[in-house]
Structures are given as C-alpha cells and as structure tokens.
Design a protein around this motif. Structure first.
Motif, PDB file in Angstrom:
ATOM      1  N   VAL B   4      55.916  52.278  79.642  1.00 48.04           N
ATOM      2  CA  VAL B   4      54.497  52.028  79.398  1.00 48.04           C
ATOM      3  C   VAL B   4      54.379  50.814  78.489  1.00 48.04           C
ATOM      4  O   VAL B   4      55.084  50.727  77.476  1.00 48.04           O
ATOM      5  N   THR B   5      53.494  49.938  78.854  1.00 49.08           N
ATOM      6  CA  THR B   5      53.257  48.742  78.052  1.00 49.08           C
ATOM      7  C   THR B   5      51.806  48.691  77.616  1.00 49.08           C
ATOM      8  O   THR B   5      50.900  48.745  78.445  1.00 49.08           O
ATOM      9  N   GLN B   6      51.613  48.615  76.325  1.00 50.77           N
ATOM     10  CA  GLN B   6      50.281  48.378  75.781  1.00 50.77           C
ATOM     11  C   GLN B   6      50.311  46.960  75.233  1.00 50.77           C
ATOM     12  O   GLN B   6      51.009  46.671  74.263  1.00 50.77           O
ATOM     13  N   SER B  26      55.092  51.651  84.573  1.00 49.67           N
ATOM     14  CA  SER B  26      55.951  51.503  85.742  1.00 49.67           C
ATOM     15  C   SER B  26      56.620  52.834  86.015  1.00 49.67           C
ATOM     16  O   SER B  26      57.047  53.533  85.087  1.00 49.67           O
ATOM     17  N   SER B  27      56.638  53.205  87.279  1.00 52.60           N
ATOM     18  CA  SER B  27      57.249  54.467  87.679  1.00 52.60           C
ATOM     19  C   SER B  27      57.503  54.429  89.169  1.00 52.60           C
ATOM     20  O   SER B  27      56.737  53.841  89.918  1.00 52.60           O
ATOM     21  N   SER B  28      58.555  55.095  89.600  1.00 54.98           N
ATOM     22  CA  SER B  28      58.885  55.121  91.022  1.00 54.98           C
ATOM     23  C   SER B  28      58.266  56.325  91.728  1.00 54.98           C
ATOM     24  O   SER B  28      58.378  56.453  92.935  1.00 54.98           O
ATOM     25  N   VAL B  29      57.615  57.196  90.942  1.00 50.01           N
ATOM     26  CA  VAL B  29      57.007  58.393  91.527  1.00 50.01           C
ATOM     27  C   VAL B  29      55.559  58.492  91.065  1.00 50.01           C
ATOM     28  O   VAL B  29      55.119  57.741  90.192  1.00 50.01           O
ATOM     29  N   SER B  30      54.854  59.460  91.640  1.00 47.04           N
ATOM     30  CA  SER B  30      53.461  59.673  91.237  1.00 47.04           C
ATOM     31  C   SER B  30      53.419  60.126  89.781  1.00 47.04           C
ATOM     32  O   SER B  30      54.266  60.896  89.332  1.00 47.04           O
ATOM     33  N   VAL B  31      52.413  59.635  89.087  1.00 43.70           N
ATOM     34  CA  VAL B  31      52.385  59.847  87.642  1.00 43.70           C
ATOM     35  C   VAL B  31      51.182  60.639  87.178  1.00 43.70           C
ATOM     36  O   VAL B  31      50.175  60.763  87.877  1.00 43.70           O
ATOM     37  N   PHE B  67      42.276  54.993  86.433  1.00 41.87           N
ATOM     38  CA  PHE B  67      43.604  54.881  87.021  1.00 41.87           C
ATOM     39  C   PHE B  67      43.534  53.912  88.187  1.00 41.87           C
ATOM     40  O   PHE B  67      42.749  54.094  89.122  1.00 41.87           O
ATOM     41  N   ASN B  68      44.343  52.876  88.132  1.00 44.59           N
ATOM     42  CA  ASN B  68      44.404  51.897  89.211  1.00 44.59           C
ATOM     43  C   ASN B  68      45.838  51.834  89.705  1.00 44.59           C
ATOM     44  O   ASN B  68      46.703  51.211  89.080  1.00 44.59           O
ATOM     45  N   LYS B  69      46.070  52.480  90.838  1.00 41.62           N
ATOM     46  CA  LYS B  69      47.443  52.598  91.331  1.00 41.62           C
ATOM     47  C   LYS B  69      48.014  51.249  91.751  1.00 41.62           C
ATOM     48  O   LYS B  69      49.183  50.951  91.489  1.00 41.62           O
ATOM     49  N   SER B  70      47.189  50.431  92.377  1.00 43.99           N
ATOM     50  CA  SER B  70      47.693  49.148  92.872  1.00 43.99           C
ATOM     51  C   SER B  70      48.085  48.224  91.726  1.00 43.99           C
ATOM     52  O   SER B  70      49.016  47.426  91.849  1.00 43.99           O
ATOM     53  N   GLN B  71      47.381  48.328  90.617  1.00 44.75           N
ATOM     54  CA  GLN B  71      47.698  47.500  89.453  1.00 44.75           C
ATOM     55  C   GLN B  71      48.532  48.252  88.420  1.00 44.75           C
ATOM     56  O   GLN B  71      48.828  47.693  87.356  1.00 44.75           O
ATOM     57  N   THR B  72      48.889  49.457  88.734  1.00 42.69           N
ATOM     58  CA  THR B  72      49.655  50.336  87.818  1.00 42.69           C
ATOM     59  C   THR B  72      49.082  50.262  86.403  1.00 42.69           C
ATOM     60  O   THR B  72      49.799  49.987  85.426  1.00 42.69           O
ATOM     61  N   SER B  73      47.780  50.500  86.318  1.00 47.29           N
ATOM     62  CA  SER B  73      47.125  50.418  85.021  1.00 47.29           C
ATOM     63  C   SER B  73      46.302  51.669  84.741  1.00 47.29           C
ATOM     64  O   SER B  73      45.920  52.410  85.662  1.00 47.29           O
TER      65      SER B  73
END
Lengths: 114, 114
Positions: B4-6, B26-31, B67-73
């Motif tokens: 996780v990056t802040q 960043s994660s390779s699975v659903s979060v 939650f924005n899955k495409s931007q992982t944010s």
C-alpha cells in the motif's frame, strides 16, 4: 470505549531486559493480533493468535517474541531480551474471521528500549 | 505479496476546505480495503471499509472513499473538514485468504488549520 485495553501505556526498559505487554478484550473473542509501529514507519503485522495458538507470524516475530493467553482472558506479548530496535508502539487488536479483515485496536503500548 | 502506498505523508488543510488522501495498492488477488484513523494519543479506529458491492463507501462523520479497481486506488475524501479531523489516516489492504492480516500504508498526517 476501546474494544481492547492495553497495559502498560508506556514502558521504558534497558536493553536485554524482558518485557511483557498485555491486552485485555472487553468481551470474549478468539482472534487476536499484535501489530507494531516503529516511529515514523508503517504499522506492521507481527502475529495472529486463534483459539490459543499462533495462526500466523511475520518475519519480525523471531525467537525473542512469544504470545500466550495464560488465563483465557489476558493476551500477552513477551519480548525476551529487548534490543534498541524493539522500541515502537505495539498495538493489540481483536478480530472476527469472516468479517473481511475488520480489526478493533487497543490504544497501544509504547515501548522505549534504552 | 501486497503493498500500500500513501503518496502524501502530510496534508495541511484549512477548516471547511475539502481534503483528499491518496491510497494506491498492489495485489494479485481481490482485495478488501480499509481506512483507519489515529487521533492524537489514541489507537487505530476503523473509519470505513470496502469488502464488495458498491465501490463508494461512506463513514458516519462525512468521509467517503471510492474503490477503483482499474487504478488500484482507494482514495479518501471529505468535502469539508473540521478541526477535529486532525489525525493520522492509514490505508490498509487484505484479501480473503489473508484473514485479518492487514498491510498498512505509511499514513497521512492531516493537520486542519482554523
């Protein structure tokens, strides 16, 4: 009112001494966790404890660390021989598996190793 | 592995102004995603969480995160802050198999000025 109560709130100890940090949940739970936060760094997972056994531990949680629930109520974290780098805020948390990772933290115990 | 990056370590903001705290993971699975808040001299408190369903989640005190899955944010926002919102805010991630083992970001300290 915190879900878990931690004692002591602050402990100062000499390097090499043993330290025990305590965590008391308000109600009876099975899942407990210890996290720590070194000053200026991220909150890090140390260990999870389920049904009186360690279920997972991080690389940080080496042989100097141990956890137990000696009387079915208090949940303790013991550091056998403290090092300077153990200085941190230690957070106890309780959780309910199946609720998607929601944790309820105590107010923390600040450990200062001199 | 998750991370996780802040991006912002500190965010000064004037009272009644809007604030946005950025969180990327960043994660390779659903979060599952969380925001925790730490008021001065207190423990970590859950502010809001995303487990599934609507990507916009809200807290009782006016914060919301999307939650924005495409931007992982999973950025946190409040349209109008109050002095009492002065605190450190932590973004955290976990996934189903990880149970309640959270990976935290480095935190963002929000200082609300009158």
């Amino acid at each position: 009112e915190p879900e878990v109560t931690q004692t002591p709130s602050h402990q100062v100890t000499q390097m090499g001494q043993e330290v025990i940090l305590r965590c008391v949940p308000i109600s009876n739970h099975l899942y407990f966790y210890w996290y720590r936060q070194i000053l200026g760094q991220k909150v890090e997972f140390l260990v999870s404890f389920y049904n009186n056994e360690i279920s997972e531990k991080s690389e940080i949680f080496d042989d100097q660390f141990s956890v137990e629930r000696p009387d079915g109520s208090n949940f303790t974290l013991k550091i056998r021989s403290t090092k300077l780098e153990d200085s941190a805020m230690y957070f106890c948390a309780r959780g309910n598996r199946g609720r998607g990772g929601e944790l309820f933290f105590g107010e923390g115990s600040r450990l200062t190793v001199l | 592995a998750q991370s996780v990056t802040q991006l912002d370590s500190q965010v000064p903001v004037f009272e009644e102004a809007p604030v946005e705290l950025r969180c990327n993971y960043s994660s390779s699975v659903s979060v599952y995603l969380f925001w925790y808040v730490q008021y001065p001299n207190q423990g970590l408190q859950l502010l809001l969480k995303y487990l599934s369903g609507s990507t916009l989640v809200e807290s009782i005190n006016g914060f919301e995160a999307e939650f924005n899955k495409s931007q992982t944010s999973f950025h946190l926002r409040k349209p109008s802050v109050h002095i009492s919102d002065t605190a450190e805010y932590f973004c955290a991630v976990t996934h189903k198999a990880a149970g309640n083992k959270l990976t935290f970001g480095g935190g963002t300290r929000v200082l609300v000025k009158p």
